[in-house]
Design a protein around this motif. Structure first.
Motif, PDB file in Angstrom:
ATOM      1  N   VAL A 133       0.845  -1.202   0.000  1.00  0.00           N
ATOM      2  CA  VAL A 133       0.000   0.000   0.000  1.00  0.00           C
ATOM      3  C   VAL A 133       0.876   1.247   0.000  1.00  0.00           C
ATOM      4  O   VAL A 133       0.671   2.176  -0.789  1.00  0.00           O
ATOM      5  N   VAL A 134       1.879   1.278   0.879  1.00  0.00           N
ATOM      6  CA  VAL A 134       2.769   2.442   0.962  1.00  0.00           C
ATOM      7  C   VAL A 134       3.513   2.636  -0.356  1.00  0.00           C
ATOM      8  O   VAL A 134       3.612   3.763  -0.868  1.00  0.00           O
ATOM      9  N   LEU A 135       4.025   1.562  -0.929  1.00  0.00           N
ATOM     10  CA  LEU A 135       4.757   1.669  -2.195  1.00  0.00           C
ATOM     11  C   LEU A 135       3.842   2.128  -3.338  1.00  0.00           C
ATOM     12  O   LEU A 135       4.227   2.966  -4.160  1.00  0.00           O
ATOM     13  N   ALA A 136       2.641   1.583  -3.395  1.00  0.00           N
ATOM     14  CA  ALA A 136       1.713   1.968  -4.459  1.00  0.00           C
ATOM     15  C   ALA A 136       1.288   3.417  -4.325  1.00  0.00           C
ATOM     16  O   ALA A 136       1.180   4.149  -5.323  1.00  0.00           O
ATOM     17  N   MET A 137       1.032   3.851  -3.103  1.00  0.00           N
ATOM     18  CA  MET A 137       0.664   5.259  -2.873  1.00  0.00           C
ATOM     19  C   MET A 137       1.836   6.176  -3.221  1.00  0.00           C
ATOM     20  O   MET A 137       1.641   7.233  -3.823  1.00  0.00           O
ATOM     21  N   THR A 138       3.042   5.783  -2.826  1.00  0.00           N
ATOM     22  CA  THR A 138       4.223   6.583  -3.150  1.00  0.00           C
ATOM     23  C   THR A 138       4.388   6.701  -4.656  1.00  0.00           C
ATOM     24  O   THR A 138       4.624   7.796  -5.184  1.00  0.00           O
ATOM     25  N   ALA A 139       4.255   5.577  -5.354  1.00  0.00           N
ATOM     26  CA  ALA A 139       4.389   5.599  -6.811  1.00  0.00           C
ATOM     27  C   ALA A 139       3.302   6.451  -7.458  1.00  0.00           C
ATOM     28  O   ALA A 139       3.552   7.149  -8.442  1.00  0.00           O
ATOM     29  N   GLY A 140       2.120   6.403  -6.916  1.00  0.00           N
ATOM     30  CA  GLY A 140       1.007   7.150  -7.494  1.00  0.00           C
ATOM     31  C   GLY A 140       1.083   8.645  -7.288  1.00  0.00           C
ATOM     32  O   GLY A 140       0.532   9.410  -8.084  1.00  0.00           O
ATOM     33  N   TYR A 141       1.792   9.080  -6.230  1.00  0.00           N
ATOM     34  CA  TYR A 141       1.799  10.509  -5.913  1.00  0.00           C
ATOM     35  C   TYR A 141       3.152  11.190  -6.084  1.00  0.00           C
ATOM     36  O   TYR A 141       3.268  12.376  -5.823  1.00  0.00           O
ATOM     37  N   ALA A 197       8.676   1.788 -17.633  1.00  0.00           N
ATOM     38  CA  ALA A 197       9.979   1.216 -17.966  1.00  0.00           C
ATOM     39  C   ALA A 197      10.832   2.124 -18.846  1.00  0.00           C
ATOM     40  O   ALA A 197      12.015   2.296 -18.597  1.00  0.00           O
ATOM     41  N   GLY A 198      10.259   2.707 -19.855  1.00  0.00           N
ATOM     42  CA  GLY A 198      11.100   3.419 -20.809  1.00  0.00           C
ATOM     43  C   GLY A 198      10.950   4.916 -20.801  1.00  0.00           C
ATOM     44  O   GLY A 198      11.830   5.630 -21.268  1.00  0.00           O
ATOM     45  N   ALA A 199       9.904   5.426 -20.270  1.00  0.00           N
ATOM     46  CA  ALA A 199       9.651   6.856 -20.398  1.00  0.00           C
ATOM     47  C   ALA A 199       9.236   7.451 -19.061  1.00  0.00           C
ATOM     48  O   ALA A 199       8.963   6.742 -18.105  1.00  0.00           O
ATOM     49  N   ASP A 200       9.170   8.755 -19.046  1.00  0.00           N
ATOM     50  CA  ASP A 200       8.723   9.472 -17.856  1.00  0.00           C
ATOM     51  C   ASP A 200       7.199   9.557 -17.886  1.00  0.00           C
ATOM     52  O   ASP A 200       6.612  10.620 -18.040  1.00  0.00           O
ATOM     53  N   VAL A 201       6.565   8.386 -17.749  1.00  0.00           N
ATOM     54  CA  VAL A 201       5.120   8.269 -17.864  1.00  0.00           C
ATOM     55  C   VAL A 201       4.556   7.739 -16.550  1.00  0.00           C
ATOM     56  O   VAL A 201       5.151   6.877 -15.922  1.00  0.00           O
ATOM     57  N   GLU A 202       3.407   8.241 -16.171  1.00  0.00           N
ATOM     58  CA  GLU A 202       2.722   7.693 -15.000  1.00  0.00           C
ATOM     59  C   GLU A 202       1.936   6.455 -15.413  1.00  0.00           C
ATOM     60  O   GLU A 202       1.476   6.354 -16.550  1.00  0.00           O
ATOM     61  N   SER A 203       1.766   5.562 -14.476  1.00  0.00           N
ATOM     62  CA  SER A 203       0.986   4.358 -14.752  1.00  0.00           C
ATOM     63  C   SER A 203      -0.491   4.723 -14.881  1.00  0.00           C
ATOM     64  O   SER A 203      -1.030   5.431 -14.031  1.00  0.00           O
ATOM     65  N   PRO A 204      -1.153   4.217 -15.908  1.00  0.00           N
ATOM     66  CA  PRO A 204      -2.581   4.494 -16.044  1.00  0.00           C
ATOM     67  C   PRO A 204      -3.434   3.782 -14.996  1.00  0.00           C
ATOM     68  O   PRO A 204      -4.596   4.112 -14.807  1.00  0.00           O
ATOM     69  N   VAL A 205      -2.851   2.814 -14.299  1.00  0.00           N
ATOM     70  CA  VAL A 205      -3.596   2.066 -13.289  1.00  0.00           C
ATOM     71  C   VAL A 205      -3.039   2.295 -11.882  1.00  0.00           C
ATOM     72  O   VAL A 205      -3.212   1.464 -10.994  1.00  0.00           O
ATOM     73  N   ALA A 206      -2.387   3.437 -11.670  1.00  0.00           N
ATOM     74  CA  ALA A 206      -1.796   3.744 -10.361  1.00  0.00           C
ATOM     75  C   ALA A 206      -2.870   3.795  -9.273  1.00  0.00           C
ATOM     76  O   ALA A 206      -2.674   3.260  -8.179  1.00  0.00           O
ATOM     77  N   GLY A 207      -3.995   4.427  -9.568  1.00  0.00           N
ATOM     78  CA  GLY A 207      -5.076   4.529  -8.585  1.00  0.00           C
ATOM     79  C   GLY A 207      -5.666   3.186  -8.218  1.00  0.00           C
ATOM     80  O   GLY A 207      -5.726   2.833  -7.031  1.00  0.00           O
ATOM     81  N   PRO A 208      -6.109   2.407  -9.209  1.00  0.00           N
ATOM     82  CA  PRO A 208      -6.651   1.078  -8.874  1.00  0.00           C
ATOM     83  C   PRO A 208      -5.648   0.181  -8.150  1.00  0.00           C
ATOM     84  O   PRO A 208      -6.033  -0.581  -7.257  1.00  0.00           O
ATOM     85  N   LEU A 209      -4.363   0.299  -8.495  1.00  0.00           N
ATOM     86  CA  LEU A 209      -3.348  -0.510  -7.823  1.00  0.00           C
ATOM     87  C   LEU A 209      -3.248  -0.133  -6.351  1.00  0.00           C
ATOM     88  O   LEU A 209      -3.252  -1.000  -5.471  1.00  0.00           O
ATOM     89  N   ALA A 210      -3.194   1.146  -6.058  1.00  0.00           N
ATOM     90  CA  ALA A 210      -3.074   1.595  -4.671  1.00  0.00           C
ATOM     91  C   ALA A 210      -4.320   1.227  -3.865  1.00  0.00           C
ATOM     92  O   ALA A 210      -4.216   0.713  -2.740  1.00  0.00           O
ATOM     93  N   TYR A 211      -5.480   1.469  -4.424  1.00  0.00           N
ATOM     94  CA  TYR A 211      -6.706   1.176  -3.684  1.00  0.00           C
ATOM     95  C   TYR A 211      -6.996  -0.320  -3.638  1.00  0.00           C
ATOM     96  O   TYR A 211      -7.616  -0.805  -2.691  1.00  0.00           O
ATOM     97  N   GLY A 212      -6.536  -1.057  -4.639  1.00  0.00           N
ATOM     98  CA  GLY A 212      -6.660  -2.514  -4.601  1.00  0.00           C
ATOM     99  C   GLY A 212      -5.815  -3.115  -3.491  1.00  0.00           C
ATOM    100  O   GLY A 212      -6.260  -4.024  -2.775  1.00  0.00           O
ATOM    101  N   ALA A 213      -4.601  -2.609  -3.332  1.00  0.00           N
ATOM    102  CA  ALA A 213      -3.738  -3.069  -2.232  1.00  0.00           C
ATOM    103  C   ALA A 213      -4.358  -2.710  -0.883  1.00  0.00           C
ATOM    104  O   ALA A 213      -4.309  -3.501   0.065  1.00  0.00           O
TER     105      ALA A 213
END
Length: 155
Positions: A8-16, A96-112
């Motif tokens: 949860v902490v890692l997913a929230m950190t990645a998302g924000y 992996a290759g670009a300075d792009v945010e994950s399109p599923v960052a929110g669902p990943l964090a809230y799923g965890a």
């Protein structure tokens, strides 16, 4: 539960975070925690729960709390595999290759986070043992008592 909290902490950190490197590392760490701790722990919990249900008087369907824990354990494993696990992979690929945010960052964090809620509920249910017996336990108990009376009467 600790590995789930770390996810949860890692997913929230990645998302924000604004840093692409931090996002990428967070998703990779989630993948490692899942592979080393979460998946073996979940399978171990399911197997040990099934064995204990089979060899103790608690049974599989005698008590609501045991049945709920079984259903929740299977549901969390399926949800984590088909939902959270897929979102981790998508997030790793997206960052992996670009300075792009994950399109599923929110669902990943809230799923965890949803997994943690399920773990807490299962822990509470194990301690409180609420709701009593299921209807299937009552039928089984009556049949067992009748059989015991017949055996005693014949003796």
């Amino acid at each position: 539960m600790g590995a789930g909290a770390a996810n949860v902490v890692l997913a929230m950190t990645a998302g924000y975070t604004a840093s692409a490197d931090v996002r990428r590392v967070c998703y990779q760490m989630i993948e490692q925690i899942d592979a080393v701790l979460v998946i073996p722990g979940a399978v171990g919990a399911l197997v040990s729960g099934l064995v204990l249900s089979a060899v103790t008087p608690w049974g599989f369907t005698r008590y609501w709390w045991v049945l709920l824990k079984l259903v929740l354990t299977v549901a969390v494993i399926v949800y984590s595999t088909l939902g959270v696990g897929v979102w981790v992979e998508e997030s790793i690929q997206a960052t992996a290759g670009a300075d792009v945010e994950s399109p599923v960052a929110g669902p990943l964090a809230y799923g965890a986070l949803l997994n943690i809620v399920a773990f807490l509920l299962m822990t509470w249910v194990s301690v409180a043992k609420p709701w009593g017996t299921t209807p299937w336990a009552a039928d089984r108990g009556r049949a067992g008592r009748r059989g015991a009376r017949v055996a005693t009467a014949n003796a």
